[in-house]
Scaffold this motif. Structure first.
Motif, PDB file in Angstrom:
ATOM      1  N   LEU A 298      -0.866   5.336   8.357  1.00 38.91           N
ATOM      2  CA  LEU A 298      -0.118   4.622   7.220  1.00 38.91           C
ATOM      3  C   LEU A 298       0.025   5.610   6.114  1.00 38.91           C
ATOM      4  O   LEU A 298       1.165   5.716   5.583  1.00 38.91           O
ATOM      5  CB  LEU A 298      -1.087   3.232   6.646  1.00 38.91           C
ATOM      6  N   CYS A 299      -1.013   6.229   5.436  1.00 38.80           N
ATOM      7  CA  CYS A 299      -0.972   7.325   4.572  1.00 38.80           C
ATOM      8  C   CYS A 299       0.009   8.491   5.000  1.00 38.80           C
ATOM      9  O   CYS A 299       0.872   8.827   4.056  1.00 38.80           O
ATOM     10  CB  CYS A 299      -2.377   7.883   4.411  1.00 38.80           C
ATOM     11  N   ARG A 300      -0.215   9.090   6.159  1.00 40.57           N
ATOM     12  CA  ARG A 300       0.796  10.065   6.496  1.00 40.57           C
ATOM     13  C   ARG A 300       2.069   9.728   6.477  1.00 40.57           C
ATOM     14  O   ARG A 300       3.259  10.610   6.066  1.00 40.57           O
ATOM     15  CB  ARG A 300       0.301  10.546   7.836  1.00 40.57           C
ATOM     16  N   GLY A 301       2.392   8.386   6.874  1.00 42.01           N
ATOM     17  CA  GLY A 301       3.808   8.025   7.000  1.00 42.01           C
ATOM     18  C   GLY A 301       4.262   7.645   5.643  1.00 42.01           C
ATOM     19  O   GLY A 301       5.672   7.597   5.316  1.00 42.01           O
ATOM     20  N   ALA A 302       3.641   7.521   4.721  1.00 40.53           N
ATOM     21  CA  ALA A 302       3.971   7.402   3.157  1.00 40.53           C
ATOM     22  C   ALA A 302       3.900   8.606   2.607  1.00 40.53           C
ATOM     23  O   ALA A 302       4.263   8.698   1.369  1.00 40.53           O
ATOM     24  CB  ALA A 302       3.112   6.426   2.727  1.00 40.53           C
ATOM     25  N   GLY A 303       3.884   9.718   3.066  1.00 39.36           N
ATOM     26  CA  GLY A 303       4.180  11.055   2.721  1.00 39.36           C
ATOM     27  C   GLY A 303       2.740  11.873   2.440  1.00 39.36           C
ATOM     28  O   GLY A 303       2.731  12.918   1.697  1.00 39.36           O
ATOM     29  N   TRP A 304       1.510  11.276   2.473  1.00 43.31           N
ATOM     30  CA  TRP A 304       0.472  11.931   2.074  1.00 43.31           C
ATOM     31  C   TRP A 304       0.039  12.925   2.834  1.00 43.31           C
ATOM     32  O   TRP A 304       0.181  12.882   4.084  1.00 43.31           O
ATOM     33  CB  TRP A 304      -0.566  10.871   2.105  1.00 43.31           C
ATOM     34  N   GLN A 305      -0.081  14.240   2.338  1.00 44.33           N
ATOM     35  CA  GLN A 305      -0.217  15.486   3.072  1.00 44.33           C
ATOM     36  C   GLN A 305      -1.762  16.093   2.870  1.00 44.33           C
ATOM     37  O   GLN A 305      -2.127  17.119   3.713  1.00 44.33           O
ATOM     38  CB  GLN A 305       0.766  16.695   2.795  1.00 44.33           C
TER      39      GLN A 305
ATOM     40  N   ALA B  69       0.755  -1.157  -0.107  1.00 45.06           N
ATOM     41  CA  ALA B  69       0.093  -0.129   0.024  1.00 45.06           C
ATOM     42  C   ALA B  69       0.931   1.334  -0.049  1.00 45.06           C
ATOM     43  O   ALA B  69       0.550   2.308  -0.433  1.00 45.06           O
ATOM     44  CB  ALA B  69      -0.914   0.040   1.082  1.00 45.06           C
ATOM     45  N   GLY B  70       2.023   1.437   0.766  1.00 45.16           N
ATOM     46  CA  GLY B  70       2.738   2.480   0.934  1.00 45.16           C
ATOM     47  C   GLY B  70       3.229   2.767  -0.720  1.00 45.16           C
ATOM     48  O   GLY B  70       3.502   3.994  -0.931  1.00 45.16           O
ATOM     49  N   LEU B  71       3.650   1.856  -1.450  1.00 44.66           N
ATOM     50  CA  LEU B  71       4.019   2.071  -2.710  1.00 44.66           C
ATOM     51  C   LEU B  71       3.079   2.975  -3.549  1.00 44.66           C
ATOM     52  O   LEU B  71       3.339   3.850  -4.491  1.00 44.66           O
ATOM     53  CB  LEU B  71       4.410   0.877  -3.558  1.00 44.66           C
ATOM     54  N   GLU B  72       1.829   2.304  -3.586  1.00 49.83           N
ATOM     55  CA  GLU B  72       0.753   3.198  -4.078  1.00 49.83           C
ATOM     56  C   GLU B  72       0.548   4.665  -3.649  1.00 49.83           C
ATOM     57  O   GLU B  72       0.493   5.621  -4.489  1.00 49.83           O
ATOM     58  CB  GLU B  72      -0.701   2.503  -4.111  1.00 49.83           C
ATOM     59  N   ILE B  73       0.503   4.699  -2.301  1.00 48.17           N
ATOM     60  CA  ILE B  73       0.486   6.101  -1.583  1.00 48.17           C
ATOM     61  C   ILE B  73       1.768   6.862  -1.794  1.00 48.17           C
ATOM     62  O   ILE B  73       1.311   8.304  -2.148  1.00 48.17           O
ATOM     63  CB  ILE B  73       0.214   5.731  -0.047  1.00 48.17           C
ATOM     64  N   GLU B  74       2.838   6.308  -1.907  1.00 46.44           N
ATOM     65  CA  GLU B  74       3.998   7.328  -2.249  1.00 46.44           C
ATOM     66  C   GLU B  74       3.750   7.957  -3.450  1.00 46.44           C
ATOM     67  O   GLU B  74       4.275   9.012  -3.796  1.00 46.44           O
ATOM     68  CB  GLU B  74       5.175   6.671  -1.917  1.00 46.44           C
ATOM     69  N   THR B  75       3.429   6.954  -4.574  1.00 52.13           N
ATOM     70  CA  THR B  75       3.198   7.649  -5.921  1.00 52.13           C
ATOM     71  C   THR B  75       2.309   8.520  -6.036  1.00 52.13           C
ATOM     72  O   THR B  75       2.423   9.619  -6.700  1.00 52.13           O
ATOM     73  CB  THR B  75       2.638   6.219  -6.674  1.00 52.13           C
ATOM     74  N   LEU B  76       0.933   8.402  -5.355  1.00 47.44           N
ATOM     75  CA  LEU B  76      -0.208   9.356  -5.034  1.00 47.44           C
ATOM     76  C   LEU B  76       0.377  10.696  -4.530  1.00 47.44           C
ATOM     77  O   LEU B  76       0.108  11.901  -5.037  1.00 47.44           O
ATOM     78  CB  LEU B  76      -1.285   8.974  -4.543  1.00 47.44           C
ATOM     79  N   ALA B  77       1.317  10.583  -3.671  1.00 42.81           N
ATOM     80  CA  ALA B  77       1.944  11.810  -3.036  1.00 42.81           C
ATOM     81  C   ALA B  77       2.691  12.668  -3.773  1.00 42.81           C
ATOM     82  O   ALA B  77       2.665  13.838  -3.579  1.00 42.81           O
ATOM     83  CB  ALA B  77       2.754  11.306  -1.677  1.00 42.81           C
TER      84      ALA B  77
ATOM     85  N   GLY C 142     -13.926   3.499  13.154  1.00 41.13           N
ATOM     86  CA  GLY C 142     -12.864   4.584  13.740  1.00 41.13           C
ATOM     87  C   GLY C 142     -11.492   4.114  13.909  1.00 41.13           C
ATOM     88  O   GLY C 142     -10.452   4.699  13.377  1.00 41.13           O
ATOM     89  N   ASP C 143     -11.384   2.995  14.606  1.00 37.52           N
ATOM     90  CA  ASP C 143      -9.960   2.648  14.814  1.00 37.52           C
ATOM     91  C   ASP C 143      -9.133   2.195  13.548  1.00 37.52           C
ATOM     92  O   ASP C 143      -7.891   2.385  13.404  1.00 37.52           O
ATOM     93  CB  ASP C 143     -10.038   1.237  15.768  1.00 37.52           C
ATOM     94  N   GLU C 144      -9.986   1.530  12.496  1.00 40.47           N
ATOM     95  CA  GLU C 144      -9.433   1.209  11.322  1.00 40.47           C
ATOM     96  C   GLU C 144      -9.210   2.445  10.658  1.00 40.47           C
ATOM     97  O   GLU C 144      -8.004   2.530  10.006  1.00 40.47           O
ATOM     98  CB  GLU C 144     -10.175   0.130  10.670  1.00 40.47           C
ATOM     99  N   MET C 145      -9.801   3.531  10.429  1.00 40.11           N
ATOM    100  CA  MET C 145      -9.714   4.706   9.945  1.00 40.11           C
ATOM    101  C   MET C 145      -8.454   5.265  10.438  1.00 40.11           C
ATOM    102  O   MET C 145      -7.566   5.851   9.814  1.00 40.11           O
ATOM    103  CB  MET C 145     -10.867   5.622  10.197  1.00 40.11           C
TER     104      MET C 145
END
Length: 419
Positions: free
Chosen positions: A297-304, A261-269, A288-291
């Motif tokens: 995970l998204c923030r850790g992969a660079g999503w802002q 998933a991180g590879l996909e998120i990093e690409t989008l970031a 909410g916990d899963e959210m």
């Protein structure tokens, strides 16, 4: 005056037959001031009514003689003739310096209204200084002022699955409510680990974002079912599940295999650095916990940018407030999965989406959302979209391939209708 009203009624009847209410509702009424009668007339496409109203000349959009207005109503080329001959004046505009407009010939074009007040540029841009940018959904009618996308009570957005929407559809939608990432990988028969596929993903998403300008584009992380992912080249996590539709999919898969998933998120970031209108939707979120975990995970992969959540599981409906507290700034109710899981039935015809239980669930989301952005998506019919507006849904996202059936557009006007 009776001849004008009779011609207008014929025009309304033809428009009602040719175009669904979902399209007609987008047009604001036009006020004409008839000079020789000193009378204002309202032409309302959405309500299929035309009649005299109490309004002064300065309150109307256009001023003209009765014979000119009759000609426009009676002939499909009537407003083209007016446009050429300029047998009217612009009286009122929505903003200073922005002209009213009328629909041009059949196709996806708009013509400006010539007047001594201002000069207008092409639909959607250009024009004189201070002109507002307008868009129009082509009714193939002969009279209707262009509508602002915010004119209706409910926005229409488009859902994409790899299609390359043409400029007319781009102009006439309030954004991309759902861009389904898994389709882009499935079409290439490769998994998110494939570098070339991710490069193609970045190119496609960037192009969509650029086309929609400042309007939002909500990309949903790839929502692979295990049986789909198992056959994709590059996937090393083969799962055998008896019922993949409720198995390790959506954010469950992302959290189970964060490196993928991180590879996909990093690409989008990386794409998002150049496109502020790109935002992220998390699929098949349980609570909410899963959210919260997926957002980390998204923030850790660079999503802002913004993060939203699909609401497709009954537990997500009941916990919609928790999704917002966990960081979701947009809730998109996915009717395909939610209808099936609520009714305990296989995915079926769109009539299922009119079931009272589903709309009670949507009311729950509406109440929980408050001021938070929310809408619905899925395989939709015109009846479902009409129910959505009556229910107070802020926006609906219509599949690109379903625009002809939902909005009455000709399939010949839509490119790449393969999904």
């Amino acid at each position: 005056m009776p001849d004008i009203l009779q011609a207008a009624r014929r025009l309304h009847a033809e428009l009602d037959e040719r175009f669904p209410w979902v399209v007609r509702r987008l047009y604001q009424p036009v006020l004409f001031y008839i000079e020789d009668h000193r009378q204002a007339v309202i032409f309302d496409v959405a309500r299929s009514t035309t009649g005299p109203v109490s309004a002064g000349r300065e309150e109307c959009h256009l001023a003209l003689r009765s014979d000119a207005l009759w000609y426009a109503f009676a002939h499909r080329w009537g407003f083209d003739t007016l446009d050429i001959s300029a047998r009217f004046q612009v009286e009122r505009t929505e903003d200073a310096g922005s002209p009213s407009r009328i629909v041009d010939r059949p196709g996806w074009t708009c013509a400006s209204v010539p007047s001594s007040v201002t000069q207008a540029g092409p639909c959607g841009g250009g024009g004189s200084s201070g002109e507002r940018s307008w868009t129009c959904w082509r009714l193939d009618c002969w009279v209707a002022r262009s509508f602002d996308l915010g004119a209706g009570d409910m926005e229409l957005r488009v859902s994409l699955s790899g299609e390359r929407a043409t400029e007319p559809q781009v102009r006439c939608m309030a954004g991309v409510g759902l861009l389904r990432g898994e389709f882009l990988f499935r079409d290439r028969e490769v998994y998110v680990t494939d570098a070339l596929a991710r490069a193609d993903l970045a190119e496609y998403v960037g192009r969509v974002c650029a086309a929609f300008g400042q309007r939002p584009v909500w990309y949903r992380l790839a929502d692979f079912w295990s049986d789909e992912a198992n056959v994709l080249e590059g996937n090393t996590h083969v799962l055998e599940e008896p019922n993949p539709i409720i198995g390790v999919r959506g954010v469950r898969r992302a959290l189970a295999f964060p490196e993928d998933a991180g590879l996909e998120i990093e690409t989008l970031a990386r794409v998002a650095r150049n496109h502020e209108n790109l935002h992220l939707l998390l699929p098949f979120v349980q609570d909410g916990d899963e959210m919260s975990e997926a957002a980390r995970l998204c923030r850790g992969a660079g999503w802002q940018h913004r993060i939203g959540s699909m609401v497709e599981i009954p537990s997500a409906v009941l916990g919609a407030e928790d999704l917002i507290k966990a960081g979701a700034s947009n809730l998109l109710v996915g009717l395909n999965d939610l209808t099936s899981l609520l009714l305990g039935r296989e995915r079926g015809p769109n009539e299922m989406k009119l079931h009272v239980a589903l709309w009670k669930a949507i009311s729950t989301v509406k109440e929980a959302a408050g001021e938070t952005e929310w809408g619905i998506a899925g395989s939709l019919s015109a009846a479902v979209v009409q129910r959505a507006e009556a229910h107070g849904v802020p926006y609906v996202s219509v599949h690109y391939s379903e625009l002809p059936s939902v909005l009455g557009a000709s399939a010949m006007e839509l490119s790449d209708l393969t999904r």
